[in-house]
Design a protein around this motif. Structure first.
Motif, mmCIF file in Angstrom:
data_model
loop_
_atom_site.group_PDB
_atom_site.id
_atom_site.type_symbol
_atom_site.label_atom_id
_atom_site.label_comp_id
_atom_site.label_asym_id
_atom_site.label_seq_id
_atom_site.Cartn_x
_atom_site.Cartn_y
_atom_site.Cartn_z
ATOM 1 N N ALA A 78 0.883 -1.064 -0.151
ATOM 2 C CA ALA A 78 0.064 0.005 -0.123
ATOM 3 C C ALA A 78 0.926 1.156 -0.130
ATOM 4 N N GLY A 79 1.865 1.180 0.812
ATOM 5 C CA GLY A 79 2.925 2.311 0.842
ATOM 6 C C GLY A 79 3.547 2.727 -0.623
ATOM 7 N N LYS A 80 3.784 1.576 -1.260
ATOM 8 C CA LYS A 80 4.465 1.707 -2.404
ATOM 9 C C LYS A 80 3.462 2.203 -3.497
ATOM 10 N N LEU A 81 2.233 1.732 -3.427
ATOM 11 C CA LEU A 81 1.192 2.264 -4.414
ATOM 12 C C LEU A 81 1.021 3.772 -4.198
ATOM 13 N N GLY A 82 1.132 4.211 -2.913
ATOM 14 C CA GLY A 82 0.812 5.638 -2.871
ATOM 15 C C GLY A 82 2.022 6.484 -3.250
ATOM 16 N N ASP A 83 3.203 5.978 -3.500
ATOM 17 C CA ASP A 83 4.254 6.511 -4.008
ATOM 18 C C ASP A 83 4.056 6.682 -5.462
ATOM 19 N N LEU A 84 3.594 5.587 -6.033
ATOM 20 C CA LEU A 84 3.690 5.691 -7.478
ATOM 21 C C LEU A 84 2.267 6.262 -7.899
ATOM 22 N N PHE A 85 1.132 6.198 -7.373
ATOM 23 C CA PHE A 85 -0.050 6.572 -7.795
ATOM 24 C C PHE A 85 -0.678 7.891 -7.076
ATOM 25 N N GLY A 86 0.034 8.335 -6.142
ATOM 26 C CA GLY A 86 -0.354 9.399 -5.127
ATOM 27 C C GLY A 86 -0.964 8.968 -3.928
ATOM 28 N N ASN A 87 -0.404 9.336 -2.938
ATOM 29 C CA ASN A 87 -0.878 9.139 -1.493
ATOM 30 C C ASN A 87 -2.188 9.381 -1.352
ATOM 31 N N ARG A 88 -2.653 10.616 -1.516
ATOM 32 C CA ARG A 88 -3.960 11.040 -1.639
ATOM 33 C C ARG A 88 -4.969 9.953 -2.119
ATOM 34 N N ASN A 89 -4.482 9.734 -3.500
ATOM 35 C CA ASN A 89 -5.515 8.703 -4.043
ATOM 36 C C ASN A 89 -5.648 7.435 -3.674
ATOM 37 N N ILE A 90 -4.734 7.009 -3.224
ATOM 38 C CA ILE A 90 -4.711 5.501 -2.433
ATOM 39 C C ILE A 90 -5.299 5.441 -0.950
ATOM 40 N N TYR A 91 -4.998 6.746 -0.649
ATOM 41 C CA TYR A 91 -5.761 7.023 0.952
ATOM 42 C C TYR A 91 -7.362 6.995 0.746
ATOM 43 N N MET A 92 -7.752 7.797 -0.252
ATOM 44 C CA MET A 92 -9.089 7.843 -0.498
ATOM 45 C C MET A 92 -9.828 6.518 -0.913
ATOM 46 N N TRP A 93 -9.129 5.820 -1.760
ATOM 47 C CA TRP A 93 -9.512 4.469 -2.283
ATOM 48 C C TRP A 93 -9.567 3.536 -0.797
ATOM 49 N N GLY A 94 -8.515 3.519 -0.072
ATOM 50 C CA GLY A 94 -8.784 2.828 1.323
ATOM 51 C C GLY A 94 -9.802 3.200 1.995
ATOM 52 N N LEU A 95 -10.209 4.715 2.193
ATOM 53 C CA LEU A 95 -11.472 5.019 2.971
ATOM 54 C C LEU A 95 -12.765 4.360 2.186
ATOM 55 N N SER A 96 -12.780 4.518 1.241
ATOM 56 C CA SER A 96 -14.023 4.085 0.260
ATOM 57 C C SER A 96 -14.100 2.429 0.415
ATOM 58 N N LEU A 97 -13.156 1.784 0.631
ATOM 59 C CA LEU A 97 -12.988 0.422 0.619
ATOM 60 C C LEU A 97 -13.677 -0.193 1.793
ATOM 61 N N PHE A 98 -12.876 0.699 2.896
ATOM 62 C CA PHE A 98 -13.404 0.405 4.427
ATOM 63 C C PHE A 98 -14.958 0.791 4.675
ATOM 64 N N PHE A 99 -15.248 1.887 4.049
ATOM 65 C CA PHE A 99 -16.522 2.014 3.993
ATOM 66 C C PHE A 99 -17.490 1.218 3.631
ATOM 67 N N ILE A 100 -17.354 0.717 2.170
ATOM 68 C CA ILE A 100 -18.193 -0.366 1.548
ATOM 69 C C ILE A 100 -18.002 -1.620 2.308
ATOM 70 N N SER A 101 -17.007 -2.101 2.717
ATOM 71 C CA SER A 101 -16.854 -3.386 3.304
ATOM 72 C C SER A 101 -17.287 -3.428 4.778
ATOM 73 N N SER A 102 -17.185 -2.419 5.331
ATOM 74 C CA SER A 102 -18.220 -2.380 6.764
ATOM 75 C C SER A 102 -19.436 -2.536 6.666
ATOM 76 N N ILE A 103 -20.168 -1.952 5.695
ATOM 77 C CA ILE A 103 -21.534 -2.132 5.478
ATOM 78 C C ILE A 103 -21.600 -3.573 4.882
ATOM 79 N N ALA A 104 -20.867 -4.108 4.127
ATOM 80 C CA ALA A 104 -21.004 -5.396 3.654
ATOM 81 C C ALA A 104 -20.841 -6.426 4.686
ATOM 82 N N CYS A 105 -19.966 -6.031 5.795
ATOM 83 C CA CYS A 105 -19.856 -7.144 7.014
ATOM 84 C C CYS A 105 -21.125 -7.354 7.819
ATOM 85 N N ALA A 106 -21.817 -6.137 7.808
ATOM 86 C CA ALA A 106 -23.158 -6.166 8.678
ATOM 87 C C ALA A 106 -24.124 -6.945 7.650
#
Length: 448
Positions: free
Chosen positions: A64-92
């Motif tokens: 994940a750290g390497k992905l941030g360096d390659l494709f932008g830390n902001r972009n990967i961070y926001m993808w992480g937030l979005s995935l955490f958001f969707i998967s939390s609902i899916a877990c429920a």
């Protein structure tokens, strides 16, 4: 909007997003019995909901750290937030244990994308003077998140059932996503490069095998896992040496400050997790304390560690990384010495004092370790450095869990903690002021 308000909002946004990873790591522990009853599964099967989260977090963070360096830390961070958001609902909404394990894995991927890239964003966005103080708040938040997880989980489950521990993430993630869109700076990404897919696969398999080695298996299974670990570790090292853009640049470890900072967090986390794992067993078996009493006693350790994390951030900005790390291991030596008196003194007040000192040792140097690791590399490699740092942190906890399972109940664990603290003091000597020539060399290599 003034720069100071922007900085505060940025820190609040990032802290809101990152604190959910440790909360969800510990909050699930009090829900296992309820989930077991709901799905009519054994606790042994349900425990994979916890195990898979830790495995995926450990495996994914350096990638994940390497992905941030390659494709932008902001972009990967926001993808992480979005995935955490969707998967939390899916877990429920999981209809069986298998789906819950899958969605917990995705939740862990989201958490892994968030943590190293959040650190890298702060490195880019905050001044060198403000960074240690921000990391102090960051460390305090992560510590408090892990500490309050079980308490929060128990309260939510008591009122609304086990699914509520996933629903509670939604409003916080929504806030973090919304503020991230508005406030996070756009960081220039590297161009004309791609992720080392083969290296990522080798790393993921070798890390997974290493984590599985910390669990009990039959001799045959243990041997097969060990062979798998050895094979894929060798493949990974060979691949990284040959890769044009390696996932982990081994030349980073030639920098004594980077090496020392990462070894410091490994040793510090080893001491912290050994304390967290062995003390409840000791208090129950030797002192016959109730679970409620043990919970309050261990809270002294967690709270002192979190508060000292904030204090360490303030002090690091004044006295420097190396001195602060040395101070933390000096206190760790003192706490380990105090642990030898637990059985002879046999006093609740003494136990609380000893654990509070241990908590201070665990928290007060964490900011200095993280700052030293980041400042020893160029800003363009902040994500990679953060991912490696997180991995070393996990290594410390994995070594600890294995050792405690082998020596549970033995006083020799106190001696191990004392030796580890002294080793930490020796490692702190590796640190120095950031090697400017090294960082310039890294920057030049990246731009060439």
């Amino acid at each position: 909007m003034s720069n100071k308000i922007k900085e505060l909002l940025l820190i609040a946004s990032i802290l809101t997003g990152t604190i959910l990873a440790p909360i969800n790591s510990t909050m699930i522990s009090v829900a296992l019995s309820s989930i077991s009853s709901y799905f009519h599964e054994s606790l042994a099967n349900i425990s994979w909901v916890v195990t898979i989260y830790l495995i995926v977090m450990a495996v994914t963070q350096p990638i994940a750290g390497k992905l941030g360096d390659l494709f932008g830390n902001r972009n990967i961070y926001m993808w992480g937030l979005s995935l955490f958001f969707i998967s939390s609902i899916a877990c429920a909404f999981s209809i069986n244990l298998s789906w819950l394990i899958v969605f917990r894995s995705l939740q862990a991927v989201g958490g892994a994308l968030i943590t190293p890239n959040a650190t890298a964003i702060m490195r880019h966005a905050l001044s060198k003077e403000r960074l240690p103080k921000a990391f102090g708040l960051f460390g305090m938040g992560m510590g408090l998140g892990a500490a309050v997880g079980p308490l929060l989980g128990a309260s939510l489950i008591g009122e609304w059932g086990w699914k509520s521990i996933f629903w509670v993430n939604v409003p916080f993630l929504f806030f973090a996503l919304l503020t991230s869109i508005v406030i996070l700076p756009k960081i220039q990404k590297q161009t004309a490069v791609s992720l080392d897919i083969a290296g990522s696969i080798y790393l993921a398999v070798s890390f997974s095998a290493l984590i599985l080695l910390t669990h009990r298996h039959s001799l045959m299974v243990y041997t097969l896992i060990a062979l798998l670990f050895a094979l894929f570790s060798a493949l990974f090292v060979k691949r990284e040496i040959q890769a044009q853009v390696p996932l982990i640049d081994f030349s980073l470890f030639k920098n004594h400050t980077f090496l020392g900072a990462n070894l410091s967090i490994l040793v510090s986390n080893f001491i912290m997790y050994t304390t967290l794992l062995m003390m409840p067993l000791l208090l129950e078996d030797e002192f016959n304390y109730s679970h409620q009493t043990i919970g309050w006693v261990m809270a002294a350790f967690s709270v002192s560690m979190s508060l000292s994390g904030w204090l360490g951030g303030q002090l690091t900005a004044r006295i420097g990384n190396r001195k602060m790390i040395a101070v933390s291991f000096c206190i760790a030596v003192g706490s380990a010495a105090l642990y030898f008196g637990l059985k002879p003194v046999h006093s609740l007040a003494y136990i609380i004092i000893a654990l509070s000192v241990g908590g201070i040792a665990g928290g007060i140097g964490s900011t200095a370790m993280q700052t030293a690791s980041l400042e020893s590399v160029s800003k363009e490699m902040s994500g990679t450095a953060s991912g490696i740092y997180s991995t070393f942190r996990y290594f410390g906890s994995m070594i600890s869990s294995t050792l405690v399972s082998m020596l549970a109940g033995s006083s020799s664990l106190f001696a191990v903690l004392l030796v580890a603290a002294i080793l930490g003091l020796i490692i702190s000597r590796l640190l120095s002021n950031p090697d400017i020539s090294f960082r310039r060399g890294q920057t030049t290599a990246k731009s060439g």
